[in-house]
Design a protein around this motif. Structure first.
Motif, PDB file in Angstrom:
ATOM      1  N   THR A  12      46.539  34.993  40.059  1.00 55.30           N
ATOM      2  CA  THR A  12      47.092  33.941  39.210  1.00 55.30           C
ATOM      3  C   THR A  12      48.611  34.045  39.330  1.00 55.30           C
ATOM      4  O   THR A  12      49.127  34.953  39.997  1.00 55.30           O
ATOM      5  CB  THR A  12      46.696  34.106  37.720  1.00 55.30           C
ATOM      6  N   ALA A  13      49.332  33.147  38.627  1.00 56.95           N
ATOM      7  CA  ALA A  13      50.801  33.204  38.685  1.00 56.95           C
ATOM      8  C   ALA A  13      51.312  34.517  38.111  1.00 56.95           C
ATOM      9  O   ALA A  13      52.365  35.024  38.504  1.00 56.95           O
ATOM     10  CB  ALA A  13      51.393  32.022  37.934  1.00 56.95           C
ATOM     11  N   THR A  14      50.543  35.094  37.163  1.00 58.43           N
ATOM     12  CA  THR A  14      50.994  36.337  36.535  1.00 58.43           C
ATOM     13  C   THR A  14      50.275  37.573  37.064  1.00 58.43           C
ATOM     14  O   THR A  14      50.552  38.681  36.643  1.00 58.43           O
ATOM     15  CB  THR A  14      50.790  36.249  35.008  1.00 58.43           C
ATOM     16  N   THR A  15      49.303  37.374  37.951  1.00 63.13           N
ATOM     17  CA  THR A  15      48.646  38.516  38.606  1.00 63.13           C
ATOM     18  C   THR A  15      48.688  38.281  40.113  1.00 63.13           C
ATOM     19  O   THR A  15      47.668  37.999  40.735  1.00 63.13           O
ATOM     20  CB  THR A  15      47.180  38.689  38.151  1.00 63.13           C
ATOM     21  N   PRO A  16      49.877  38.394  40.697  1.00 61.78           N
ATOM     22  CA  PRO A  16      50.005  38.095  42.130  1.00 61.78           C
ATOM     23  C   PRO A  16      49.297  39.155  42.977  1.00 61.78           C
ATOM     24  O   PRO A  16      49.089  40.284  42.517  1.00 61.78           O
ATOM     25  CB  PRO A  16      51.521  38.133  42.356  1.00 61.78           C
ATOM     26  N   PRO A  17      48.907  38.776  44.169  1.00 59.20           N
ATOM     27  CA  PRO A  17      48.161  39.720  45.029  1.00 59.20           C
ATOM     28  C   PRO A  17      49.105  40.715  45.709  1.00 59.20           C
ATOM     29  O   PRO A  17      49.222  40.752  46.933  1.00 59.20           O
ATOM     30  CB  PRO A  17      47.469  38.796  46.034  1.00 59.20           C
ATOM     31  N   VAL A  18      49.790  41.506  44.916  1.00 57.32           N
ATOM     32  CA  VAL A  18      50.714  42.509  45.463  1.00 57.32           C
ATOM     33  C   VAL A  18      50.502  43.836  44.745  1.00 57.32           C
ATOM     34  O   VAL A  18      49.839  43.875  43.697  1.00 57.32           O
ATOM     35  CB  VAL A  18      52.196  42.084  45.270  1.00 57.32           C
ATOM     36  N   GLY A  19      51.047  44.900  45.302  1.00 55.81           N
ATOM     37  CA  GLY A  19      50.996  46.200  44.638  1.00 55.81           C
ATOM     38  C   GLY A  19      49.732  46.957  44.932  1.00 55.81           C
ATOM     39  O   GLY A  19      48.934  46.584  45.791  1.00 55.81           O
ATOM     40  N   SER A  20      49.544  48.049  44.183  1.00 56.15           N
ATOM     41  CA  SER A  20      48.422  48.941  44.467  1.00 56.15           C
ATOM     42  C   SER A  20      47.101  48.289  44.068  1.00 56.15           C
ATOM     43  O   SER A  20      46.060  48.574  44.654  1.00 56.15           O
ATOM     44  CB  SER A  20      48.606  50.256  43.707  1.00 56.15           C
ATOM     45  N   GLU A  21      47.097  47.440  43.046  1.00 50.19           N
ATOM     46  CA  GLU A  21      45.864  46.740  42.655  1.00 50.19           C
ATOM     47  C   GLU A  21      46.154  45.238  42.630  1.00 50.19           C
ATOM     48  O   GLU A  21      46.449  44.671  41.579  1.00 50.19           O
ATOM     49  CB  GLU A  21      45.390  47.236  41.288  1.00 50.19           C
ATOM     50  N   PRO A  22      46.055  44.567  43.793  1.00 50.26           N
ATOM     51  CA  PRO A  22      46.469  43.171  43.876  1.00 50.26           C
ATOM     52  C   PRO A  22      45.574  42.268  43.036  1.00 50.26           C
ATOM     53  O   PRO A  22      44.394  42.535  42.870  1.00 50.26           O
ATOM     54  CB  PRO A  22      46.316  42.847  45.369  1.00 50.26           C
ATOM     55  N   GLY A  23      46.187  41.190  42.500  1.00 49.13           N
ATOM     56  CA  GLY A  23      45.428  40.262  41.662  1.00 49.13           C
ATOM     57  C   GLY A  23      45.185  40.885  40.297  1.00 49.13           C
ATOM     58  O   GLY A  23      45.767  41.917  39.927  1.00 49.13           O
ATOM     59  N   ASN A  24      44.298  40.263  39.530  1.00 41.80           N
ATOM     60  CA  ASN A  24      43.992  40.775  38.190  1.00 41.80           C
ATOM     61  C   ASN A  24      43.310  42.142  38.298  1.00 41.80           C
ATOM     62  O   ASN A  24      42.535  42.388  39.220  1.00 41.80           O
ATOM     63  CB  ASN A  24      43.074  39.778  37.473  1.00 41.80           C
ATOM     64  N   VAL A  25      43.631  43.034  37.365  1.00 35.33           N
ATOM     65  CA  VAL A  25      43.115  44.404  37.462  1.00 35.33           C
ATOM     66  C   VAL A  25      41.693  44.517  36.934  1.00 35.33           C
ATOM     67  O   VAL A  25      41.241  43.706  36.133  1.00 35.33           O
ATOM     68  CB  VAL A  25      44.022  45.412  36.720  1.00 35.33           C
ATOM     69  N   PHE A  26      40.988  45.527  37.414  1.00 36.95           N
ATOM     70  CA  PHE A  26      39.636  45.804  36.901  1.00 36.95           C
ATOM     71  C   PHE A  26      39.748  46.408  35.502  1.00 36.95           C
ATOM     72  O   PHE A  26      40.768  46.982  35.133  1.00 36.95           O
ATOM     73  CB  PHE A  26      38.920  46.788  37.826  1.00 36.95           C
ATOM     74  N   GLY A  27      38.695  46.266  34.745  1.00 34.80           N
ATOM     75  CA  GLY A  27      38.627  46.952  33.459  1.00 34.80           C
ATOM     76  C   GLY A  27      39.339  46.234  32.331  1.00 34.80           C
ATOM     77  O   GLY A  27      39.593  46.809  31.277  1.00 34.80           O
ATOM     78  N   THR A  28      39.709  44.945  32.533  1.00 36.26           N
ATOM     79  CA  THR A  28      40.345  44.178  31.460  1.00 36.26           C
ATOM     80  C   THR A  28      39.492  42.965  31.146  1.00 36.26           C
ATOM     81  O   THR A  28      38.467  42.726  31.774  1.00 36.26           O
ATOM     82  CB  THR A  28      41.748  43.712  31.889  1.00 36.26           C
ATOM     83  N   GLY A  29      39.947  42.185  30.174  1.00 38.68           N
ATOM     84  CA  GLY A  29      39.271  40.934  29.840  1.00 38.68           C
ATOM     85  C   GLY A  29      38.196  41.125  28.796  1.00 38.68           C
ATOM     86  O   GLY A  29      37.855  42.248  28.423  1.00 38.68           O
ATOM     87  N   LYS A  30      37.721  39.999  28.275  1.00 36.74           N
ATOM     88  CA  LYS A  30      36.651  40.093  27.281  1.00 36.74           C
ATOM     89  C   LYS A  30      35.562  39.071  27.534  1.00 36.74           C
ATOM     90  O   LYS A  30      35.810  38.007  28.084  1.00 36.74           O
ATOM     91  CB  LYS A  30      37.219  39.954  25.868  1.00 36.74           C
ATOM     92  N   ASN A  31      34.384  39.446  27.119  1.00 35.27           N
ATOM     93  CA  ASN A  31      33.214  38.597  27.307  1.00 35.27           C
ATOM     94  C   ASN A  31      32.886  37.951  25.959  1.00 35.27           C
ATOM     95  O   ASN A  31      32.212  38.529  25.112  1.00 35.27           O
ATOM     96  CB  ASN A  31      32.046  39.463  27.799  1.00 35.27           C
ATOM     97  N   VAL A  32      33.409  36.741  25.765  1.00 29.47           N
ATOM     98  CA  VAL A  32      33.268  36.105  24.444  1.00 29.47           C
ATOM     99  C   VAL A  32      31.814  35.770  24.084  1.00 29.47           C
ATOM    100  O   VAL A  32      31.433  35.908  22.918  1.00 29.47           O
ATOM    101  CB  VAL A  32      34.218  34.897  24.318  1.00 29.47           C
ATOM    102  N   PRO A  33      30.961  35.363  25.035  1.00 32.56           N
ATOM    103  CA  PRO A  33      29.560  35.146  24.629  1.00 32.56           C
ATOM    104  C   PRO A  33      28.948  36.396  23.983  1.00 32.56           C
ATOM    105  O   PRO A  33      28.247  36.288  22.963  1.00 32.56           O
ATOM    106  CB  PRO A  33      28.860  34.800  25.949  1.00 32.56           C
TER     107      PRO A  33
END
Lengths: 334, 540
Positions: A175-196
């Motif tokens: 995304t614009a705030t999780t660019p595909p760069v660095g040691s863990e490119p894109g959005n990182v694992f282990g975050t986010g929530k499952n609203v259902p």
């Protein structure tokens, strides 16, 4: 000799000329409400515009036209209602990004006070307003069991402001705030929530997930929700060609692949317990779903996975498949 | 009361013509289904299947007979190239088109359906020579177009190879008779035992305004090998023809059939039914090279017929048959090995192909004949104006269905020629290929197959081997049609358009795209199960 099966041809299309015309999908009827009409400014192939029309049309049919829609800020509100035009053909109110569930609670209470309990309230928003900004209000609406159907159209990021990460953005997605760069490119694992699942934890009468790839299933879940009172939650996956980096014509196919690979399980829950999960009809590896999307392009190089992140995405899908028991035969052919 | 908030008029977005965003334009197309494309008789198969699946059986039958007057016959003897072309094979197995056609044909006979009224009388007279599938098809189509038709047949009964070549266990004669009778009842004059020996006479008499030649190919090809005076060497054409006599041919207990085509299978299976204990087909190449259709070979083997591959006949003397063994060379061609084997047999039946008897053309100069076959142009007209030809006597694939197609095509050409009008060029739509299908929407449904009667019953009688489908089976089978390339009103496009830019016009009327609002996203085309929506670039 009349074949009275819903699908005598063994076909999964929205309807067909041999089917029972009286019980066909709302979206198949010539006089469907078209609650969200033409001329709106959603992008080509917008999953959210499609999802919103399917959901609100079905809710209107279920409530015999007596619906007030409360809309949170987001793409849906921006593309449908740029002043001085609106694409809505139903009672519709907009307030703020974070307070749609609270406004809906108020509308429902007002209707009850006025003795107009036949007027039903539907609140809707994107994943940004639902899982992040309006989450407190939503949780409150759930725990009070207010008589509102809340629908989240999940396109997995803040698309209207330029594709920023939300708590519904999947791991590895660019995304614009999780660019595909660095040691863990894109959005990182282990975050986010499952609203259902969070909604289920509130023990509300009805929680369901759906996508725009199966119109009959989505409509059936709206009808079921509308047959109940109290707080109900529907989470609809709506692919976004802009944010996902996919051709507009692929919107439905991607929603379908999300389900078939196991990353987006379809299920219903009543009072906190899962009552039904839709079996996967044509299982595919997550690669088939991720590869056509540019937001996941950095997972592959020359068509091959660059590291173990693809395998970790597959693990997420496999966990869903086992948790919701998604493989095997469906008891009935829809 | 003054509104407390900004209030907008309902549906005002309609002012915003988002169609201007479009770079690609969807449109509904009609593509040519592969079944229709493959049908030698030019049937609109998809159309009649779609009527059948709505239980409109009579309308379905009427759609078939627009092109082919023999649904019950072709539903038995056609080698169904339609099924070989069917896109459903990419899902599980082809639609059993042939079995549905037979169901409709049989129902038409049972329910006594008659053809539609013919066109107004033209006052023109046409002679058809030969009452085989091509001749009868031409006669029917000419009658339908309003012409007076006379058919002259040299043999005792009409039907050509349908009667004198195809055994009863594949085509019961009551079915054949019923479909021929329907053509005679339609006003076609049929004269049997009337061999036309000289075409020149007929043409010069000016009794007819046009002639269609369809004498077929009834002369067996023969081969030479040393025999003794009492060795019985018969030909398959004669054996199968004599089966129509009250006195059946006597072949003996041990029969050898020489050849590898469908006629060889037919005569071998006939010999078995006539009481032969041992029937052996002798063929010089391998099973893969056999011209006979695979299912016919299978059915022959099931009935206990033996096949010897890679052998040729060297000599046949005093019931002793000497076979020369062959071997395939590097290029896959059979070559003699010099080794022999012998077997005993009571007779040999040659099934090596057929030629046409073109004696009637001898005194008619100017016709182009090459390799024993008569040449025709794209209108099926010979080099003599007003004389047309079709069926097995012209160089083409020799099947009954091809004959039916020739008859139809010739009839339409004759009609145009008699009325002195140009035949309208038929628009051929692009093919509806399997790649255009969205297969997600089609569930796997297994084929409703026709059953065969049991082996003991098959080898002792001439009863029909293959049974028909029940109404329920035929209905379910017709419903397996994918409707390749043509809209069947599944509502997918209408349901999935995010811009509500598709108008549903009502049952049977299809859909219309509102280009004022269509943004050209292509979801309708992508989600169309049958591939009937085309996306074309806009001029921008």
């Amino acid at each position: 000799m009349k074949n009275t099966q819903a699908n005598p041809k063994g076909i999964y299309t929205i309807s067909n000329r041999l089917g029972d015309q009286a019980n066909r999908a709302v979206q198949a009827s010539e006089d469907r409400p078209n609650s969200l009409t033409s001329g709106h400014r959603a992008c080509q192939g917008c999953g959210e515009a499609l999802g919103a029309r399917i959901v609100v049309d079905a809710a209107l049919r279920a409530a015999k036209g007596q619906i007030i829609v409360v809309n949170a800020t987001g793409c849906l509100e921006v593309f449908s209602t740029p002043y001085p035009e609106t694409a809505w053909q139903t009672a519709w109110v907009h307030s703020l990004f974070g307070n749609a569930p609270a406004v809906a609670t108020g509308v429902a209470a007002a209707m009850e006070v006025k003795g107009r309990g036949n007027v039903r309230v539907l609140a809707q928003g994107g994943d940004g307003s639902t899982t992040d900004i309006g989450f407190g209000c939503l949780s409150g609406m759930f725990e009070r069991n207010d008589d509102v159907l809340y629908v989240c159209y999940d396109n997995q990021a803040y698309m209207n402001t330029g594709v920023q990460r939300s708590s519904a953005t999947p791991p590895t997605a660019r995304t614009a705030t999780t660019p595909p760069v660095g040691s863990e490119p894109g959005n990182v694992f282990g975050t986010g929530k499952n609203v259902p699942l969070i909604a289920m934890a509130h023990q509300i009468p009805y929680v369901a997930t759906a996508t725009v790839a199966d119109v009959q299933d989505l409509e059936a879940k709206v009808f079921k929700a509308m047959s109940m009172r109290g707080a109900r939650y529907l989470h609809v996956l709506v692919p976004c060609p802009l944010g996902w980096g996919s051709p507009p014509r692929e919107t439905i196919n991607l929603a379908r692949l999300a389900v078939q690979c196991g990353l987006f399980p379809l299920f219903e829950a009543e009072n906190g317990t899962v009552t039904r999960a839709t079996k996967i009809r044509q299982p595919v590896p997550v690669e088939n779903y991720l590869k056509p999307q540019r937001r996941f392009a950095h997972l592959f190089k020359g068509g091959k996975p660059v590291d173990d992140r693809l395998a970790r995405m597959q693990e997420m899908a496999d966990a869903n498949i086992s948790r919701f028991n998604l493989l095997g035969h469906e008891e009935t052919c829809k | 009361m003054k509104p407390f908030a900004t209030v907008l008029e309902v549906g005002t977005s309609l002012n915003n013509h988002t169609g201007s965003w479009r770079t690609e334009r969807p449109s509904y197309a009609h593509r040519l289904p592969p079944c229709n494309n493959a049908c030698p008789a030019g049937e609109n198969i998809q159309e009649w299947l779609s009527l059948a699946e709505q239980e409109k059986y009579e309308e379905a039958w009427r759609e078939i007979v627009k092109n082919n007057p023999f649904p019950a016959i072709m539903g038995r003897v056609c080698y169904h190239p339609c099924e070989n072309a069917c896109n459903r094979v990419t899902i599980e197995s082809p639609v059993g088109i042939n079995s549905v056609e037979r169901f409709l044909g049989d129902k038409a006979i049972r329910d006594k359906w008659a053809f539609d009224r013919p066109a107004a009388k033209s006052g023109k007279k046409v002679l058809v020579i030969g009452a085989g599938p091509a001749g009868l098809s031409a006669a029917y189509h000419l009658a339908r177009l309003g012409h007076k038709v006379t058919v002259k047949e040299s043999l005792k009964k009409a039907g050509g190879m349908l009667r004198y070549g195809i055994p009863q266990y594949r085509l019961p004669r009551k079915i054949l008779d019923a479909e021929i009778k329907r053509i005679v009842d339609y006003g076609v004059e049929l004269e049997v035992n009337k061999k036309v020996t000289n075409l020149a006479e007929v043409v010069e008499s000016k009794a007819f305004d046009a002639v269609f030649l369809s004498v077929g190919a009834h002369i067996a090809k023969l081969t030479e090998f040393p025999t003794s005076p009492r060795s019985r060497v018969l030909d398959a054409v004669a054996v199968l023809r004599d089966m129509e006599n009250r006195e059946k041919p006597k072949l003996g207990k041990r029969v050898v059939v020489y050849g590898g085509g469908n006629t060889a299978m037919d005569v071998a299976r006939t010999a078995k039914r006539l009481g032969a204990k041992e029937v052996t087909i002798v063929y010089r190449r391998t099973r893969e090279k056999m011209p006979a259709h695979s299912f016919e070979i299978d059915e022959a083997l099931q009935e206990g017929i033996k096949i010897k591959f890679l052998v040729t006949i060297k000599k046949y003397q005093n019931k002793k048959l000497t076979l020369g063994k062959m071997a395939l060379d590097a290029k896959g061609y059979p070559q003699p090995t010099g080794k022999n084997e012998t077997m005993e047999t009571d007779c040999i039946v040659l099934a090596l192909g057929q030629d046409s008897d073109l004696a009637l053309l001898e005194k008619f100069p100017g016709l182009e004949i090459a390799d024993g076959a008569l040449k025709v142009d794209s209108r099926m007209m010979t080099s003599h104006a007003g004389v047309f030809a079709g069926g097995d006597m012209i160089p083409f694939e020799r099947t009954a269905t091809t004959g039916v197609g020739h008859g139809k095509k010739a009839a339409r050409s004759i009609d145009a020629w008699l009325r002195k009008v140009e035949q309208p060029a038929t628009e051929k739509h692009p093919l509806a290929t399997a790649e255009r299908l969205n297969k997600w929407y089609y569930a796997e449904v297994s084929e409703n197959k026709r059953k065969l009667i049991d082996i003991a019953h098959r080898t002792k009688t001439f009863d029909e081997v293959q049974l028909g489908l029940s109404e329920a089976e035929a209905l379910n089978e017709s419903r397996r049609c994918l409707s390749c390339g043509n809209c069947f009103e599944c509502d997918n496009c209408y349901g999935v358009c995010p811009d509500n830019a598709i108008r549903k016009l009502g049952a049977g009327k299809g859909f219309k795209i509102d280009y004022d609002y269509c943004k050209g996203c292509g979801l309708c085309a992508a989600e169309c199960p049958c591939g009937c929506i085309e996306m074309t670039p806009e001029d921008i």
